[in-house]
Design an enzyme around this catalytic site. Structure first.
Site, mmCIF file in Angstrom:
data_model
loop_
_atom_site.group_PDB
_atom_site.id
_atom_site.type_symbol
_atom_site.label_atom_id
_atom_site.label_comp_id
_atom_site.label_asym_id
_atom_site.label_seq_id
_atom_site.Cartn_x
_atom_site.Cartn_y
_atom_site.Cartn_z
ATOM 1 N N LYS A 50 15.611 13.536 57.404
ATOM 2 C CA LYS A 50 15.235 14.788 56.820
ATOM 3 C C LYS A 50 15.492 14.543 55.228
ATOM 4 O O LYS A 50 14.757 15.099 54.631
ATOM 5 C CB LYS A 50 16.012 15.929 57.476
ATOM 6 C CG LYS A 50 15.591 16.215 58.787
ATOM 7 C CD LYS A 50 16.502 17.049 59.828
ATOM 8 C CE LYS A 50 16.040 17.315 60.994
ATOM 9 N NZ LYS A 50 16.941 17.993 61.932
ATOM 10 N N GLN A 62 22.525 20.917 61.543
ATOM 11 C CA GLN A 62 22.032 20.198 62.464
ATOM 12 C C GLN A 62 22.604 20.447 63.868
ATOM 13 O O GLN A 62 23.899 20.576 63.939
ATOM 14 C CB GLN A 62 22.371 18.694 61.967
ATOM 15 C CG GLN A 62 21.730 17.596 63.241
ATOM 16 C CD GLN A 62 20.203 17.508 63.287
ATOM 17 O OE1 GLN A 62 19.538 17.719 62.350
ATOM 18 N NE2 GLN A 62 19.647 17.389 64.490
ATOM 19 N N ASP A 96 14.837 26.531 60.057
ATOM 20 C CA ASP A 96 14.669 26.297 61.613
ATOM 21 C C ASP A 96 14.232 27.345 62.306
ATOM 22 O O ASP A 96 13.834 26.986 63.343
ATOM 23 C CB ASP A 96 16.258 25.708 62.112
ATOM 24 C CG ASP A 96 16.302 24.114 62.532
ATOM 25 O OD1 ASP A 96 15.254 23.530 62.400
ATOM 26 O OD2 ASP A 96 17.500 23.763 62.496
#
Ligand code: NDP
Length: 299
Positions: A56, A100, A123
Site C-alpha cells: 500500500k 490495518q 476503507d
C-alpha cells in the site's frame, strides 16, 4: 507470448489501468495545489499485514501521493492508537487514514474505526459510511467490493436486471458487495453458512461473488453457463505437488471446474487482490477531492 482465455478477468492489468487513472488525477490535483495524502497505521508484526502495508505504501508513493506510515508494537494501548488516529484526523496533509486489520485482541477494532473521521475513512468501514452506502448517500465505499463492482461493470457494462448471488455476509465484503449490486439494479441474493441449497442459489445467478474463506468450495457444475464469477477468497493450501512443505493460494471457487462454464472469471491470485489496493488509492483521491469541495468525477 502466453495466451489468456478470453473469459479471464485480469485483475492485475485492470488494477494497473485504475492506478494510471489515479496518477493522472493526482497530477491534476497537484496543479491545483493539492497533494492527496494517505496514512497507513499498523499495529504488531502479522506477516500478511506487513506485506499488505508495504504494498500500500509503495503504490501510494508510485501514483504521486503523499504517503505516511506509522508502525506500533503489538503491545500498544488502545489509547495510544486512538490518539494517533485523532492526530491524523486533524492533519490537513492527510486525506485518507487506513488502520490495518486485524488489530491485536486487547484493542477494540470498532472503537478505533469509529475514531477515524468518516470523510477520511478510505476503507469505508465507519458506521457513517456503512449507513450512507445502505441509504444511497455519498460515503466512502469499502475497497474490495468496489474493486469487484468496477471489474463487473468493465466486463458486462450495465448490470441492470441481472441475478447476482453474493456468498458471504461479512461487513467488509459480503454486505457492501450486495449493496453495490443492488444499487446497480441487480436482483441480489445473499447466501451464508445457513443457506439451504447453496448450489441451487449459485446455479440461478448471472453474477456470482464468492467471499467465504473456504478453499475451492464453489464447484464448477454450480456455475450457470456464461455467468460472471468474481472470487474474493484468498486461501493458502498445502501444495505437495510443488515440493515438500510448499503451499499455494487458491480462491473460494474451484477455478478449473468453473472456468469452462463462466462467461467471465477472476483468477486467484491476480484477480480481486490487486484491485483492492487500486481502489484504496482511488478512494484517497475521492476523499481529497471532497475535502476540497471538488467533484471527483469532474477532475
Ligand atoms: P468472513 O469469515 O468474515 O465471512 C465469511 C462468510 O462466509 C460468512 O458470512 C459465512 O457465513 C460465510 N460462509 C462460511 N462458510 C460457508 C458455507 N459453508 N457456505 C456458505 N457460506 C459460508 O470472511 P471475509 O468476508 O472477511 O473474507 C472472505 C474471503 O475473502 C477470505 O478468504 C478473505 O481472505 C478474502 N478477502 C480477500 C480480500 C481481497 O483483497 N482479495 C479482502 C478481504 C477478504 P455466516 O455469516 O453464516 O458465518
Amino acid at each position: 507470448m502466453a495466451t489468456t482465455p478470453s473469459n479471464l478477468i485480469d485483475g492485475k492489468a485492470f488494477a494497473a489501468r485504475v492506478r494510471d487513472g489515479v496518477a493522472a488525477d493526482v497530477t491534476k490535483l497537484k496543479s491545483r495545489g493539492i497533494t492527496p495524502g494517505l496514512a497507513v497505521v499498523i499495529v504488531g508484526e502479522d506477516p500478511a499485514s506487513q506485506v499488505y502495508v508495504r504494498n500500500k505504501v509503495r503504490q501510494t508513493a508510485e501514483v504521486g501521493m503523499h504517503s505516511v506510515h506509522h508502525e506500533f508494537p503489538a503491545n500498544t494501548s488502545q489509547e495510544d492508537l486512538v490518539a494517533k488516529v485523532r492526530e491524523l484526523n486533524a492533519d490537513n496533509n492527510i486525506n485518507g487514514i487506513l488502520v490495518q486489520l486485524p488489530l491485536p485482541k486487547h484493542i477494540d477494532e470498532v472503537a478505533v474505526i469509529e475514531t477515524i473521521a468518516p470523510e477520511k475513512d478510505v476503507d469505508g468501514f465507519h458506521v457513517i459510511n456503512t449507513g450512507l452506502l445502505a441509504t444511497g448517500g455519498e460515503g466512502m465505499v469499502p475497497c474490495t467490493p468496489l474493486g469487484c463492482l468496477l471489474m463487473l461493470k468493465d466486463r458486462l457494462g450495465d448490470l441492470s436486471g441481472k441475478k447476482a448471488v453474493v456468498v458471504g455476509r461479512s461487513n467488509i465484503v459480503g454486505k457492501p458487495m450486495a449493496q453495490l449490486l443492488l444499487d446497480a439494479n441487480c436482483t441480489v441474493t445473499i447466501a451464508h453458512s445457513r443457506t439451504r441449497d447453496l448450489p441451487g442459489e449459485v446455479r440461478a445467478a448471472d453474477i456470482v461473488v464468492a467471499a467465504v474463506g473456504r478453499p475451492e468450495m464453489i464447484k464448477g457444475d454450480w456455475i450457470k453457463e456464461g455467468a460472471a464469477v468474481i472470487d474474493v477468497g484468498i486461501n493458502r493450501i498445502d501444495a505437495p505437488e510443488l515440493g515438500e512443505g510448499k503451499t499455494r493460494l487458491v480462491g473460494d471457487v474451484d477455478f478449473n471446474g468453473a472456468a469452462p462454464h463462466a462467461g467471465a472469471i477472476t483468477p486467484v491470485p491476480g484477480g480481486v487482490g490487486p484491485m483492492t489496493i487500486a481502489c484504496l488509492l482511488k478512494n484517497t483521491v475521492t476523499a481529497a477531492c471532497r475535502q476540497n469541495n471538488i467533484d471527483p468525477n469532474a477532475l
